[in-house]
Design an enzyme around this catalytic site. Sequence first.
Site, mmCIF file in Angstrom:
data_model
loop_
_atom_site.group_PDB
_atom_site.id
_atom_site.type_symbol
_atom_site.label_atom_id
_atom_site.label_comp_id
_atom_site.label_asym_id
_atom_site.label_seq_id
_atom_site.Cartn_x
_atom_site.Cartn_y
_atom_site.Cartn_z
ATOM 1 N N ARG A 104 50.147 15.995 79.700
ATOM 2 C CA ARG A 104 50.594 16.964 78.693
ATOM 3 C C ARG A 104 51.548 16.310 77.684
ATOM 4 O O ARG A 104 51.524 16.625 76.502
ATOM 5 C CB ARG A 104 51.254 18.183 79.332
ATOM 6 C CG ARG A 104 50.291 19.053 80.090
ATOM 7 C CD ARG A 104 49.193 19.629 79.171
ATOM 8 N NE ARG A 104 48.135 20.203 79.972
ATOM 9 C CZ ARG A 104 46.877 19.753 79.989
ATOM 10 N NH1 ARG A 104 46.513 18.750 79.247
ATOM 11 N NH2 ARG A 104 45.975 20.321 80.736
ATOM 12 N N GLU A 107 49.370 14.402 75.435
ATOM 13 C CA GLU A 107 48.735 15.360 74.530
ATOM 14 C C GLU A 107 49.711 15.813 73.440
ATOM 15 O O GLU A 107 49.342 15.900 72.264
ATOM 16 C CB GLU A 107 48.232 16.560 75.334
ATOM 17 C CG GLU A 107 47.535 17.616 74.519
ATOM 18 C CD GLU A 107 47.074 18.784 75.378
ATOM 19 O OE1 GLU A 107 45.959 19.269 75.124
ATOM 20 O OE2 GLU A 107 47.827 19.213 76.281
ATOM 21 N N SER A 130 65.334 4.987 69.254
ATOM 22 C CA SER A 130 65.436 4.004 70.324
ATOM 23 C C SER A 130 65.073 4.615 71.670
ATOM 24 O O SER A 130 65.443 5.743 71.972
ATOM 25 C CB SER A 130 66.866 3.457 70.393
ATOM 26 O OG SER A 130 67.011 2.602 71.513
#
Length: 163
Positions: A104, A107, A130
């Site tokens: 997820r 995604e 960073s």
Amino acid sequence: MSITDEPAILATVAPLMTKQDAAQLVLAQKARLGLTWAAIADALEQSVAWVTAALLGQHPMPEDVAMRAAELLELSEEAAVAFAQQPSRGALDTAVPTDPTMYRFYEVLQVYGPTIKALIHEEFGDGIMSAINFKLDIARRADPGGDRVVVTLDGKFLPYQWG
């Protein structure tokens, strides 16, 4: 010699187990001892996200923290040595994660990555967030439609420097 007698032992003992092996032992001992990541972090006086990442093999632990972690988890000096070693970070089993929770996030970056990049550049200029000077926090937020997961990624802005 007990595990707490000689923290400097880490400098002289060759690692006999990998960080991945140590992480598997951590998971087993965490379950056996009924500990939570938060309880381990509290005992080590460190942030829960950092301790979890370190014990899962993604950060080196300072020797004193590694020794305390091994003692808390009833593990050997060999595990403490592994905790203190430099990791190979970001080592997933596959390029695209197959675990549903990790997928997820993959995604989310596929869908929102260009938006995140555009908004960072608009707000800060040409640069990156960073992942070295970085903080992570996970929180639960109550919601009538079902609890929400709040993930905070807090990284220092690093401007690109050309020339």
